[in-house]
Write a protein that holds these residues in place. Sequence first.
Motif, PDB file in Angstrom:
ATOM      1  N   ALA A 100       0.691  -1.244  -0.078  1.00 50.99           N
ATOM      2  CA  ALA A 100       0.061   0.204   0.058  1.00 50.99           C
ATOM      3  C   ALA A 100       0.770   1.311  -0.036  1.00 50.99           C
ATOM      4  CB  ALA A 100      -0.860   0.017   1.306  1.00 50.99           C
ATOM      5  N   LEU A 101       2.221   1.012   0.157  1.00 52.98           N
ATOM      6  CA  LEU A 101       3.074   2.355   0.513  1.00 52.98           C
ATOM      7  C   LEU A 101       4.408   1.963  -0.217  1.00 52.98           C
ATOM      8  CD1 LEU A 101       2.206   3.461   3.890  1.00 52.98           C
ATOM      9  CD2 LEU A 101       2.229   4.874   1.996  1.00 52.98           C
ATOM     10  N   LYS A 102       4.939   2.599  -0.993  1.00 51.70           N
ATOM     11  CA  LYS A 102       5.979   2.176  -1.792  1.00 51.70           C
ATOM     12  C   LYS A 102       6.724   3.305  -2.213  1.00 51.70           C
ATOM     13  CE  LYS A 102       3.349   1.702  -5.941  1.00 51.70           C
ATOM     14  NZ  LYS A 102       2.815   0.778  -7.072  1.00 51.70           N
ATOM     15  N   GLU A 103       7.999   3.355  -2.682  1.00 52.21           N
ATOM     16  CA  GLU A 103       8.699   4.620  -3.177  1.00 52.21           C
ATOM     17  C   GLU A 103       8.266   4.879  -4.565  1.00 52.21           C
ATOM     18  OE1 GLU A 103      10.118   1.505  -2.320  1.00 52.21           O
ATOM     19  OE2 GLU A 103      10.498   0.785  -4.458  1.00 52.21           O
ATOM     20  N   LYS A 104       8.367   6.029  -5.098  1.00 58.24           N
ATOM     21  CA  LYS A 104       8.301   6.531  -6.525  1.00 58.24           C
ATOM     22  C   LYS A 104       9.363   5.936  -7.436  1.00 58.24           C
ATOM     23  CE  LYS A 104       5.704   9.244  -8.149  1.00 58.24           C
ATOM     24  NZ  LYS A 104       5.995  10.609  -8.701  1.00 58.24           N
ATOM     25  N   ASP A 105       8.863   5.010  -8.387  1.00 58.06           N
ATOM     26  CA  ASP A 105       9.722   4.174  -8.884  1.00 58.06           C
ATOM     27  C   ASP A 105      10.681   4.947 -10.148  1.00 58.06           C
ATOM     28  OD1 ASP A 105      10.229   0.850  -9.758  1.00 58.06           O
ATOM     29  OD2 ASP A 105      10.941   2.309 -11.205  1.00 58.06           O
ATOM     30  N   ASP A 106      11.881   5.325 -10.117  1.00 57.18           N
ATOM     31  CA  ASP A 106      12.580   5.889 -10.897  1.00 57.18           C
ATOM     32  C   ASP A 106      13.377   5.199 -11.778  1.00 57.18           C
ATOM     33  OD1 ASP A 106      11.524   8.738 -10.482  1.00 57.18           O
ATOM     34  OD2 ASP A 106      12.603   8.416  -8.716  1.00 57.18           O
ATOM     35  N   THR A 107      13.487   4.011 -11.762  1.00 54.06           N
ATOM     36  CA  THR A 107      14.450   3.093 -12.546  1.00 54.06           C
ATOM     37  C   THR A 107      14.272   3.063 -14.031  1.00 54.06           C
ATOM     38  OG1 THR A 107      12.812   1.205 -12.292  1.00 54.06           O
ATOM     39  CG2 THR A 107      14.559   1.312 -10.702  1.00 54.06           C
ATOM     40  N   ASP A 108      13.107   3.465 -14.278  1.00 53.99           N
ATOM     41  CA  ASP A 108      12.966   3.534 -16.022  1.00 53.99           C
ATOM     42  C   ASP A 108      14.028   4.775 -16.471  1.00 53.99           C
ATOM     43  OD1 ASP A 108      11.554   1.523 -16.742  1.00 53.99           O
ATOM     44  OD2 ASP A 108       9.591   2.856 -16.702  1.00 53.99           O
ATOM     45  N   ARG A 109      13.906   5.882 -15.721  1.00 50.25           N
ATOM     46  CA  ARG A 109      14.561   6.910 -16.148  1.00 50.25           C
ATOM     47  C   ARG A 109      16.206   6.573 -16.279  1.00 50.25           C
ATOM     48  NH1 ARG A 109      13.476  11.419 -11.972  1.00 50.25           N
ATOM     49  NH2 ARG A 109      14.976  12.560 -13.304  1.00 50.25           N
ATOM     50  N   VAL A 110      16.648   5.660 -15.170  1.00 55.71           N
ATOM     51  CA  VAL A 110      18.058   5.439 -15.209  1.00 55.71           C
ATOM     52  C   VAL A 110      18.305   4.185 -16.254  1.00 55.71           C
ATOM     53  CG1 VAL A 110      19.697   4.310 -13.774  1.00 55.71           C
ATOM     54  CG2 VAL A 110      18.025   5.684 -12.853  1.00 55.71           C
ATOM     55  N   TRP A 111      17.494   3.467 -16.626  1.00 54.70           N
ATOM     56  CA  TRP A 111      17.497   2.485 -17.683  1.00 54.70           C
ATOM     57  C   TRP A 111      17.662   3.370 -19.047  1.00 54.70           C
ATOM     58  CZ3 TRP A 111      19.265  -1.976 -16.413  1.00 54.70           C
ATOM     59  CH2 TRP A 111      18.829  -2.886 -15.540  1.00 54.70           C
ATOM     60  N   GLN A 112      16.900   4.279 -19.098  1.00 58.39           N
ATOM     61  CA  GLN A 112      16.904   5.219 -20.390  1.00 58.39           C
ATOM     62  C   GLN A 112      18.235   5.640 -20.556  1.00 58.39           C
ATOM     63  OE1 GLN A 112      13.474   7.668 -20.666  1.00 58.39           O
ATOM     64  NE2 GLN A 112      12.120   6.280 -20.654  1.00 58.39           N
ATOM     65  N   ALA A 113      18.615   6.576 -19.300  1.00 57.72           N
ATOM     66  CA  ALA A 113      20.013   7.287 -19.491  1.00 57.72           C
ATOM     67  C   ALA A 113      20.986   6.317 -19.808  1.00 57.72           C
ATOM     68  CB  ALA A 113      20.113   7.862 -18.117  1.00 57.72           C
ATOM     69  N   LEU A 114      21.052   5.040 -19.407  1.00 59.73           N
ATOM     70  CA  LEU A 114      22.359   4.095 -19.543  1.00 59.73           C
ATOM     71  C   LEU A 114      22.311   3.505 -20.997  1.00 59.73           C
ATOM     72  CD1 LEU A 114      21.739   1.776 -16.204  1.00 59.73           C
ATOM     73  CD2 LEU A 114      23.710   3.224 -16.861  1.00 59.73           C
ATOM     74  N   ALA A 115      20.987   3.629 -21.607  1.00 55.48           N
ATOM     75  CA  ALA A 115      20.887   3.243 -22.935  1.00 55.48           C
ATOM     76  C   ALA A 115      21.042   4.362 -23.975  1.00 55.48           C
ATOM     77  CB  ALA A 115      19.492   2.751 -23.093  1.00 55.48           C
ATOM     78  N   ASP A 116      21.458   5.501 -23.506  1.00 56.14           N
ATOM     79  CA  ASP A 116      21.600   6.900 -24.435  1.00 56.14           C
ATOM     80  C   ASP A 116      23.201   6.908 -24.472  1.00 56.14           C
ATOM     81  OD1 ASP A 116      21.928   9.365 -25.422  1.00 56.14           O
ATOM     82  OD2 ASP A 116      20.490  10.120 -24.035  1.00 56.14           O
ATOM     83  N   PRO A 117      23.615   6.672 -25.707  1.00 56.02           N
ATOM     84  CA  PRO A 117      25.222   6.776 -26.045  1.00 56.02           C
ATOM     85  C   PRO A 117      25.766   8.165 -25.798  1.00 56.02           C
ATOM     86  CG  PRO A 117      23.935   6.324 -27.987  1.00 56.02           C
ATOM     87  CD  PRO A 117      22.887   6.235 -26.933  1.00 56.02           C
ATOM     88  N   GLU A 118      24.656   9.170 -25.852  1.00 54.83           N
ATOM     89  CA  GLU A 118      25.124  10.685 -25.697  1.00 54.83           C
ATOM     90  C   GLU A 118      25.427  10.781 -24.164  1.00 54.83           C
ATOM     91  OE1 GLU A 118      24.934  13.261 -28.123  1.00 54.83           O
ATOM     92  OE2 GLU A 118      25.622  11.561 -29.133  1.00 54.83           O
ATOM     93  N   LYS A 119      25.017  10.217 -23.334  1.00 53.25           N
ATOM     94  CA  LYS A 119      25.150  10.450 -21.973  1.00 53.25           C
ATOM     95  C   LYS A 119      26.335   9.784 -21.251  1.00 53.25           C
ATOM     96  CE  LYS A 119      20.563  12.364 -20.513  1.00 53.25           C
ATOM     97  NZ  LYS A 119      19.406  11.745 -21.335  1.00 53.25           N
ATOM     98  N   HIS A 120      26.939  10.433 -20.401  1.00 51.38           N
ATOM     99  CA  HIS A 120      27.881  10.025 -19.459  1.00 51.38           C
ATOM    100  C   HIS A 120      27.429   9.802 -18.283  1.00 51.38           C
ATOM    101  CE1 HIS A 120      32.161   9.365 -17.989  1.00 51.38           C
ATOM    102  NE2 HIS A 120      31.794  10.212 -16.965  1.00 51.38           N
ATOM    103  N   VAL A 121      27.084   8.449 -18.177  1.00 48.69           N
ATOM    104  CA  VAL A 121      26.017   8.225 -16.762  1.00 48.69           C
ATOM    105  C   VAL A 121      27.090   7.950 -15.776  1.00 48.69           C
ATOM    106  CG1 VAL A 121      24.163   7.098 -16.178  1.00 48.69           C
ATOM    107  CG2 VAL A 121      24.353   7.660 -18.389  1.00 48.69           C
ATOM    108  N   ILE A 122      27.145   8.786 -14.698  1.00 48.12           N
ATOM    109  CA  ILE A 122      27.990   8.286 -13.442  1.00 48.12           C
ATOM    110  C   ILE A 122      27.052   8.025 -12.312  1.00 48.12           C
ATOM    111  CG2 ILE A 122      30.038   9.377 -14.377  1.00 48.12           C
ATOM    112  CD1 ILE A 122      29.388  11.650 -12.233  1.00 48.12           C
TER     113      ILE A 122
END
Lengths: 162, 582
Positions: free
Chosen positions: B205-227
């Motif tokens: 009934a209570l959970k964190e706002k899931d932001d994993t999709d935004r990280v997957w997207q950044a990781l898949a973006d060759p333009e981005k330097h993801v640290i």
Amino acid sequence: METAVKKDAELEEKLQKVDEMLEKYKGQKGALLQALQEAQGIVGYLPLEVQKKVAAALNITLSEVYSTITFYSFFNLKPRGKYQIRVCLGTACYVRGANKVLDRLEKELGVKVGDTTDDAKFSLDACRCVGACGLAPTIIINDEVYGRLTPDKVPEILKKYE
Amino acid sequence: MEMVTLTIDGQKVEVPKDSTVLEAAHKANIRIPTLCFLKGINEIGACRMCVVEVKGGKALQAACVLPVSEGMEVITNSPAVRESRKVTLELLLSDHNLECPTCVRNLNCELQKLSEELGIKSIRYPGEKHAPRYDDFSPSIVRDASKCILCRRCVSACHKVQGVGVISPNHRGFNTVIAPVFDLSLAEVACVNCGQCIMACPVGALKEKDDTDRVWQALADPEKHVIVQTAPAIRVSLGEEFGEGMGAIVTKKLPAALRRLGFDKVFDTDFSADLTIMEEGSEFLERLQHGGKLPLITSCSPGWIKFCEHYYPELLDNLSTCKSPQQMFGAVAKTYYAEKMGIDPSKIFVVSIMPCTAKKFEAQRPEMNSSGYQDVDVALTTRELSRMLKEAGIDLSKLPDEEFDDPLGISTGAAAIFGATGGVMEAALRTVYEVVTGKELQNIDFTEVRGVEGIKEATIDIDGTKVNVAVAHGLANARKVLDRVKNGEANYHFIEIMCCPGGCVGGGGQPILNAEERWAKDYREVRGNAIYEVDRSMKLRKSHENPAVQTLYKEFLGKPLSEKSHHLLHTHYTKRPLYPEV
């Protein structure tokens, strides 16, 4: 416009009275029900402004105040009509058809339970047992109790308040 | 203490007089199922899962609130008891959103576990269900009333543990809903985003706002330097998600796991924790020596910061102006690191792994952009990282040991202890002492500020100057300290406040322990001890000895509290309302 200003001034005056009333309950967590009852007596209902005052005076959270208000059907979050109709939905009334009486009232007044008519004349609420099970099903209009009701008796009763 | 003897399922048990039957059974290793019960936090007999039969008694009784008495005979496993529990559970399930396989708590749900244990194979009471209510306006916490079982564990955590109290049972009977006033969103009331409600919730009934999709997207973006940066407390908790014991130390598995997820560089918030000590230690000395506002109160914990903004705005000037280590890291990454590596800062995407849901709110504060870019792009909780690793098929425990990258991955033991209550204070004292006296500390372990005691006080002698310090964790404890400061009853110079019980190791983003696990072991203590073990194992244990931090000052910032430091590493606070406007 003028009426709105007048209304605001009236509310201000009432809020002032609430402040005065709350003086005696300062810091008393256990006085919540009395404080709310008296506040509703002054203002007629318990808007957020009043709830904040009660929370601050008793040093409890607004959440506890709101939780208590919504638990008891006696307390109103919205302004009520001149005539407040409460339909008992306690066990005895319920099994003797209180629901049908309530349906008829909704139909006659054109409002849903919990609401007030547009002319601010009637408000309609359901409540728990009023202690008049022998008269089931019952309704209360302000301080008047009506018992042994059937849906068909509803229009006649309402006529008294026209 | 006076003891009484009772019989449970034919077994004699001797317990203190003020015990409950549930505690007595626990002592005798007799398992009574519970759902609303959370030891020390929520003991209210609401759910009726723990009913037992008492010889001579008429009705079944809830063991969690039933006091023991001499000679009492309890039966925990009779047909009547089993049937009652089943009926209760089926009624709960009849109004539960049964989307178990897609629920965030799938396989870690107390309701699911109980249905399995009690052998519920069908629900005999198909009845009315609540209208779904879903609140995801908060950047940190999501409420899903369709899964709520009204156990009130979250309410107790919010009111009693945190002294916040923005959720309560509203309305009555079947219409009851646990929610903020006027059914507002958590984003609209004085919620501090600590996530202790999530930690207390037995279901989804209570959970964190899931932001994993935004990280997957950044990781898949060759333009981005993801640290990525990982908070101190993650290294003693992530292992739990992969079947390692409570408080298992996985410091060296972390870089390996994060590299395999595809991050370009794997850094450490411990680096910027050392940096925080340089700035905050200097700020403390500055205030102490030049009549600045005291007591200075630490500012690392974003739940605490928002709490101060809502509930103690008169103390905002006492807060350290230092950004938290998470934000300092981002600001340094998008300036110093970008320059050094010749990377366009607009291409740098900073992900942080935090034990915390309040970090999500902190990351999106509008003032956290002194580099011209938001310091931190996404803050993930320990749980979200664990989900990403599992989705990628990475088993933490099977990875080789690896190291964090240079230069923002270099750290000291002083930074590691930021993860436990008292750690920031201890780290600051280690540095302040040596900076002031110019002498080496003989004993760097300030044990008086360690441990799970709610409020800890100490007086430290720094070359003749007596410094009074206080440490509080859990906001209900913080309230006590703050009220004393407000009323002029305390003469503290320096206060550490951590929002969550135990400090960050007990953060609202950490692996969720069920009620039984929490009763069996004090997770605050176990994870906290692991944090101090990490500290002991480090070569360097004082922040000012961190060579990468020294280089950062030499090459870029100048010195602590320099203009550049102020611009990038310090912040300001906003008074926020106590009550919502409707």
